[in-house]
Design a protein around this motif. Structure first.
Motif: not given
Lengths: 133, 62
Positions: A9-15, A52-57, A21-24
């Motif tokens: 689940w955590k790997s999926m969340r990170t993915g 922002l998504p990069a930071g979350i990732f 990030w990729f789509f942004s």
């Protein structure tokens, strides 16, 4: 150590964060396709949006790393130890090439380096995982 | 480094998954230690020794 399902689940969340990030990035590319629609400060703000998504990732990726066991961490380290010098080599080679040859920015520019970073990391991950299999 | 982890595990009829649960590591780590591809850290070696009720040097040899 985390439970297997929790780990998945955590790997999926990170993915998912990685995909966001990729789509942004591509959303920004599409938005700035016609830059005349926006004022320069707005354009700069749009270009900075993937931060922002990069930071979350990055946060989730590092959190995931801390939960891994010692061998899994070593595999990640070895993958990065291969990917980092390779991307440095690519940047340096392109930099040197730029001094002697005129490179077409549509073929070779900073934005073309991203896929290579991912490619080198995945290559390192594959080699390291194979070693300890 | 050689080790007797596979033998000790087999004596107790544990699967790699069961041992990895008891040691709180991944199954990949247990397999890599058993096949000698990875030498565990000292804290993990202590956990292994405690789990099997033996000294570290009785499980791991140079």
């Amino acid at each position: 150590m985390q439970q297997p399902n929790e780990g998945v689940w955590k790997s999926m969340r990170t993915g998912t964060a990685g995909l966001a990030w990729f789509f942004s990035y591509y959303a920004v590319r599409a938005a700035i396709e016609s830059p005349e629609r926006f004022a320069t400060p707005t354009l700069i703000a749009i270009v900075l949006l993937p931060v922002l998504p990069a930071g979350i990732f990055l946060y989730l990726f590092i959190t995931d790393m801390r939960r891994k066991d010692e061998l899994q961490r070593r595999i990640q380290l070895e993958a990065l130890a291969l990917a980092y010098p390779l991307i440095l080599l690519l940047i340096m080679t392109l930099g040197l090439l730029q001094l002697v040859v005129e490179l077409n920015p549509d073929d070779w520019s900073y934005r073309h380096l991203g896929p290579f970073v991912i490619l080198f990391y995945v290559l390192g991950l594959w080699l390291s995982t194979r070693r300890y299999r | 480094m050689k080790n007797r982890l596979r033998i000790l595990r087999a004596e107790r009829d544990w699967s790699q998954a069961e041992l990895s649960d008891k040691l709180e590591v991944s199954r990949q780590t247990v397999n890599a230690i058993e096949t000698g591809r990875y030498d565990p850290s000292l804290p993990l070696a202590f956990r292994i020794a405690r789990l099997f009720g033996q000294r570290i040097e009785e499980i791991f040899q140079d």
